[in-house]
Design a protein around this motif. Structure first.
Motif, PDB file in Angstrom:
ATOM      1  N   TRP A  40     -22.735 -21.663 -15.367  1.00  0.00           N
ATOM      2  CA  TRP A  40     -22.588 -20.245 -15.118  1.00  0.00           C
ATOM      3  C   TRP A  40     -22.782 -19.864 -13.715  1.00  0.00           C
ATOM      4  O   TRP A  40     -21.894 -18.852 -13.366  1.00  0.00           O
ATOM      5  CB  TRP A  40     -23.618 -19.480 -16.143  1.00  0.00           C
ATOM      6  N   LEU A  41     -23.688 -20.294 -12.992  1.00  0.00           N
ATOM      7  CA  LEU A  41     -23.972 -20.192 -11.699  1.00  0.00           C
ATOM      8  C   LEU A  41     -22.773 -20.377 -10.867  1.00  0.00           C
ATOM      9  O   LEU A  41     -22.253 -19.830 -10.009  1.00  0.00           O
ATOM     10  CB  LEU A  41     -25.297 -20.749 -11.246  1.00  0.00           C
ATOM     11  N   LEU A  42     -22.183 -21.561 -11.028  1.00  0.00           N
ATOM     12  CA  LEU A  42     -21.101 -22.060 -10.321  1.00  0.00           C
ATOM     13  C   LEU A  42     -19.743 -21.238 -10.547  1.00  0.00           C
ATOM     14  O   LEU A  42     -19.146 -20.900  -9.667  1.00  0.00           O
ATOM     15  CB  LEU A  42     -20.526 -23.751 -10.938  1.00  0.00           C
ATOM     16  N   GLY A  43     -19.527 -20.881 -11.722  1.00  0.00           N
ATOM     17  CA  GLY A  43     -18.556 -19.750 -12.204  1.00  0.00           C
ATOM     18  C   GLY A  43     -18.507 -18.339 -11.463  1.00  0.00           C
ATOM     19  O   GLY A  43     -17.617 -17.688 -10.850  1.00  0.00           O
ATOM     20  N   LEU A  44     -19.923 -17.902 -11.552  1.00  0.00           N
ATOM     21  CA  LEU A  44     -20.187 -16.615 -10.931  1.00  0.00           C
ATOM     22  C   LEU A  44     -19.939 -16.654  -9.383  1.00  0.00           C
ATOM     23  O   LEU A  44     -19.504 -15.948  -8.735  1.00  0.00           O
ATOM     24  CB  LEU A  44     -21.665 -16.237 -11.242  1.00  0.00           C
ATOM     25  N   THR A  45     -20.270 -17.937  -8.961  1.00  0.00           N
ATOM     26  CA  THR A  45     -20.050 -18.312  -7.284  1.00  0.00           C
ATOM     27  C   THR A  45     -18.702 -17.919  -7.100  1.00  0.00           C
ATOM     28  O   THR A  45     -18.354 -17.160  -5.962  1.00  0.00           O
ATOM     29  CB  THR A  45     -20.713 -19.351  -6.891  1.00  0.00           C
ATOM     30  N   ALA A  49     -16.981 -14.986  -4.829  1.00  0.00           N
ATOM     31  CA  ALA A  49     -16.054 -15.660  -3.525  1.00  0.00           C
ATOM     32  C   ALA A  49     -14.680 -14.816  -3.593  1.00  0.00           C
ATOM     33  O   ALA A  49     -14.317 -14.434  -2.433  1.00  0.00           O
ATOM     34  CB  ALA A  49     -16.094 -17.162  -3.451  1.00  0.00           C
ATOM     35  N   LEU A  50     -13.933 -14.782  -4.716  1.00  0.00           N
ATOM     36  CA  LEU A  50     -12.734 -14.410  -4.957  1.00  0.00           C
ATOM     37  C   LEU A  50     -12.647 -12.817  -4.765  1.00  0.00           C
ATOM     38  O   LEU A  50     -11.881 -12.342  -3.839  1.00  0.00           O
ATOM     39  CB  LEU A  50     -12.050 -14.811  -6.222  1.00  0.00           C
ATOM     40  N   VAL A  51     -13.647 -12.302  -5.183  1.00  0.00           N
ATOM     41  CA  VAL A  51     -13.890 -10.675  -5.080  1.00  0.00           C
ATOM     42  C   VAL A  51     -13.996 -10.229  -3.583  1.00  0.00           C
ATOM     43  O   VAL A  51     -13.627  -9.517  -3.145  1.00  0.00           O
ATOM     44  CB  VAL A  51     -14.990 -10.270  -6.174  1.00  0.00           C
ATOM     45  N   GLY A  52     -15.001 -11.151  -3.012  1.00  0.00           N
ATOM     46  CA  GLY A  52     -15.451 -10.707  -1.791  1.00  0.00           C
ATOM     47  C   GLY A  52     -14.214 -11.035  -0.804  1.00  0.00           C
ATOM     48  O   GLY A  52     -14.235 -10.116   0.116  1.00  0.00           O
ATOM     49  N   SER A  53     -13.731 -12.012  -1.066  1.00  0.00           N
ATOM     50  CA  SER A  53     -12.311 -12.540  -0.052  1.00  0.00           C
ATOM     51  C   SER A  53     -11.385 -11.211  -0.304  1.00  0.00           C
ATOM     52  O   SER A  53     -10.731 -10.743   0.646  1.00  0.00           O
ATOM     53  CB  SER A  53     -11.718 -13.591  -0.303  1.00  0.00           C
TER      54      SER A  53
END
Length: 79
Positions: A40-45, A49-53
């Motif tokens: 879950w943590l990897l998926g949220l990261t 990252a995609l939303v931030g970019s």
């Protein structure tokens, strides 16, 4: 060139869809709570990252229709 006149048995191709193995795969391991939390943590990261970019990249991709301020050098002012 010599052609073979004997029939080719293609029955095995038709039976391939119906073939079932008698060997069962091993049962899946039960994931621990730490492994589930890690996934879950990897998926949220990755999603963050995609939303931030996108958030950081959208202003660079947008086209300004009306320039707000034009820069002029002092040489054009006659100083």
């Amino acid at each position: 060139m010599v052609r073979r006149r004997e029939p080719v048995p293609f029955a095995f191709v038709a039976e391939a869809d119906r073939f079932r193995s008698n060997v069962a795969p091993p049962p899946r391991e039960k994931l621990s709570a730490g492994q589930i939390a890690g996934r879950w943590l990897l998926g949220l990261t990755i999603v963050a990252a995609l939303v931030g970019s996108l958030v950081l990249g959208m202003p660079a991709l947008s086209l300004d229709q009306s320039p707000q301020q034009t820069q002029q050098s002092e040489a054009t002012d006659g100083h």
